[in-house]
Design an enzyme around this catalytic site. Structure first.
Site, PDB file in Angstrom:
ATOM      1  N   GLN A  11     -63.493  -5.829 -19.656  1.00 48.47           N
ATOM      2  CA  GLN A  11     -62.140  -5.208 -19.697  1.00 48.47           C
ATOM      3  C   GLN A  11     -61.569  -6.114 -20.949  1.00 48.47           C
ATOM      4  OE1 GLN A  11     -59.568  -5.473 -16.216  1.00 48.47           O
ATOM      5  NE2 GLN A  11     -59.568  -7.800 -16.220  1.00 48.47           N
ATOM      6  N   SER A  54     -49.482 -25.599 -12.769  1.00 45.47           N
ATOM      7  CA  SER A  54     -47.822 -26.094 -12.504  1.00 45.47           C
ATOM      8  C   SER A  54     -46.261 -26.521 -13.762  1.00 45.47           C
ATOM      9  CB  SER A  54     -48.587 -27.972 -12.066  1.00 45.47           C
ATOM     10  OG  SER A  54     -47.021 -28.566 -11.248  1.00 45.47           O
ATOM     11  N   GLY A 106     -45.152 -23.744 -13.090  1.00 43.61           N
ATOM     12  CA  GLY A 106     -44.691 -22.840 -11.487  1.00 43.61           C
ATOM     13  C   GLY A 106     -43.176 -23.478 -11.112  1.00 43.61           C
ATOM     14  N   LEU A 155     -53.333 -10.397 -15.890  1.00 46.90           N
ATOM     15  CA  LEU A 155     -52.624 -11.935 -15.400  1.00 46.90           C
ATOM     16  C   LEU A 155     -51.722 -10.630 -14.811  1.00 46.90           C
ATOM     17  CD1 LEU A 155     -52.001 -14.597 -18.108  1.00 46.90           C
ATOM     18  CD2 LEU A 155     -53.371 -14.884 -16.003  1.00 46.90           C
ATOM     19  N   GLU A 156     -50.432 -11.375 -13.732  1.00 47.57           N
ATOM     20  CA  GLU A 156     -49.985 -10.664 -13.080  1.00 47.57           C
ATOM     21  C   GLU A 156     -48.731 -11.700 -12.887  1.00 47.57           C
ATOM     22  OE1 GLU A 156     -52.074 -10.161  -8.751  1.00 47.57           O
ATOM     23  OE2 GLU A 156     -52.918  -9.283  -9.458  1.00 47.57           O
TER      24      GLU A 156
HETATM   25  N1  LIG Z   1     -56.290 -11.543 -11.671  1.00 46.91           N
HETATM   26  C1  LIG Z   1     -57.565 -11.255 -11.791  1.00 46.91           C
HETATM   27  C2  LIG Z   1     -58.546 -11.536 -11.099  1.00 46.91           C
HETATM   28  C3  LIG Z   1     -59.378 -10.124 -10.851  1.00 46.91           C
HETATM   29  N2  LIG Z   1     -59.613 -10.176 -12.615  1.00 46.91           N
HETATM   30  C4  LIG Z   1     -60.922  -9.316 -12.966  1.00 46.91           C
HETATM   31  C5  LIG Z   1     -61.952  -9.928 -12.072  1.00 46.91           C
HETATM   32  C6  LIG Z   1     -62.455  -9.579 -10.875  1.00 46.91           C
HETATM   33  O1  LIG Z   1     -63.654  -9.686 -10.807  1.00 46.91           O
HETATM   34  C7  LIG Z   1     -62.127  -8.016 -11.011  1.00 46.91           C
HETATM   35  C8  LIG Z   1     -62.696  -7.579  -9.819  1.00 46.91           C
HETATM   36  O2  LIG Z   1     -61.517  -8.251  -8.670  1.00 46.91           O
HETATM   37  P1  LIG Z   1     -61.007  -7.756  -7.162  1.00 46.91           P
HETATM   38  O3  LIG Z   1     -62.510  -7.818  -6.371  1.00 46.91           O
HETATM   39  O4  LIG Z   1     -60.055  -8.817  -6.924  1.00 46.91           O
HETATM   40  O5  LIG Z   1     -60.715  -5.795  -7.299  1.00 46.91           O
HETATM   41  P2  LIG Z   1     -60.928  -4.846  -7.207  1.00 46.91           P
HETATM   42  O6  LIG Z   1     -61.399  -4.829  -5.391  1.00 46.91           O
HETATM   43  O7  LIG Z   1     -59.436  -4.290  -6.608  1.00 46.91           O
HETATM   44  O8  LIG Z   1     -62.054  -4.676  -8.069  1.00 46.91           O
HETATM   45  P3  LIG Z   1     -63.698  -3.650  -7.898  1.00 46.91           P
HETATM   46  O9  LIG Z   1     -63.299  -2.535  -7.204  1.00 46.91           O
HETATM   47  O10 LIG Z   1     -64.253  -3.755  -8.975  1.00 46.91           O
HETATM   48  O11 LIG Z   1     -64.058  -4.587  -7.168  1.00 46.91           O
HETATM   49  O12 LIG Z   1     -60.923  -7.986 -11.823  1.00 46.91           O
HETATM   50  C9  LIG Z   1     -58.548  -9.832 -12.940  1.00 46.91           C
HETATM   51  O13 LIG Z   1     -58.791  -9.447 -14.516  1.00 46.91           O
HETATM   52  N3  LIG Z   1     -57.540 -10.257 -12.733  1.00 46.91           N
END
Ligand SMILES: Nc1ccn([C@H]2C[C@H](O)[C@@H](COP(=O)(O)OP(=O)(O)OP(=O)(O)O)O2)c(=O)n1
EC number: 3.5.4.13
Length: 195
Positions: free
Chosen positions: A177, A106, A109, A132-133
């Site tokens: 990763q 928060s 945010g 993180l995005e």
């Molecule tokens: N903000 C985030 C969300 C997820 N992850 C990591 C943990 C998740 O278990 C992995 C895969 O996330 P998703 O299943 O949402 O992504 P994709 O569908 O693109 O990947 P995959 O095809 O490997 O399932 O990425 C991450 O590092 N950061």
């Protein structure tokens, strides 16, 4: 069922749930979540280098992102409208019976800083740091400092453990990763990859 602080501490003690490092349990373990800190690496998008990011041309990743390192204690200035990839300092291991969700804090945010644009699920079986995005939705630049608590993880106990958890057995592309990782969408089967 969402894990409480007591549940989280007990799963951390058992060792099948890992959040590492936790340097200050009282500060990081919240009533129903664990606060995660900002890491030192960032991937910035360089929009001048390519005309378009196309999912089936994975080789272009290094052409449109540039890695920046910021020491703990120094600032990374997130400008209004910016979108950069960051990472948690902590590495996590999620057991097959838990689903984790990445949430904002928060306090951030309220400064218009969001920590994910769309991907909030950390799968059962996932191991690694979390990408993180980061975006600044506000109108003033905000200084982010590696080591600050920037997000929180909430754990939900599933009705049964995942039969095929995230991981190498299913060729999961983000397993293990370390640091912020750019999209690997080009390895999805629909784009000609072999996942
Ligand atoms: N903000 C985030 C969300 C997820 N992850 C990591 C943990 C998740 O278990 C992995 C895969 O996330 P998703 O299943 O949402 O992504 P994709 O569908 O693109 O990947 P995959 O095809 O490997 O399932 O990425 C991450 O590092 N950061």
């Amino acid at each position: 069922m969402i894990l409480s602080d007591a549940d989280i501490l007990s799963r951390l003690k058992e060792g099948d749930l890992v959040v590492d490092p936790i340097d200050d349990i009282d500060m990081q373990v919240q009533p129903a979540s664990v606060d995660l800190r900002l890491g030192t690496e960032f991937l910035e998008f360089q929009r001048t280098n390519i005309s378009c990011i196309h999912p089936n041309r994975e080789h272009e990743v290094s052409e449109y992102v540039r890695e920046t390192h910021v020491d703990e204690g120094d600032d990374f200035i997130l400008h209004p409208g910016d979108f950069v990839l960051g990472t948690t300092k902590e590495r996590v291991e999620i057991p097959p019976d838990l689903l984790a969700t990445v949430e904002g804090r928060s306090s951030l945010g309220r400064l218009a800083v969001v920590i994910h644009a769309t991907a909030g699920i950390v799968d059962p079986g996932y191991e690694g740091q979390i990408t993180l995005e980061l975006s600044n939705l506000g109108s003033a630049p905000v200084a982010l400092t590696p080591g600050m608590r920037i997000s929180q993880l909430v754990f939900t106990e599933m009705k049964s453990p995942a039969a095929r958890p995230y991981g190498s057995e299913r060729g999961s592309k983000y397993q293990g990763q370390s640091g912020p990782q750019a999209s690997r969408i080009g390895s999805d089967p629909e784009f000609g990859g072999d996942e």
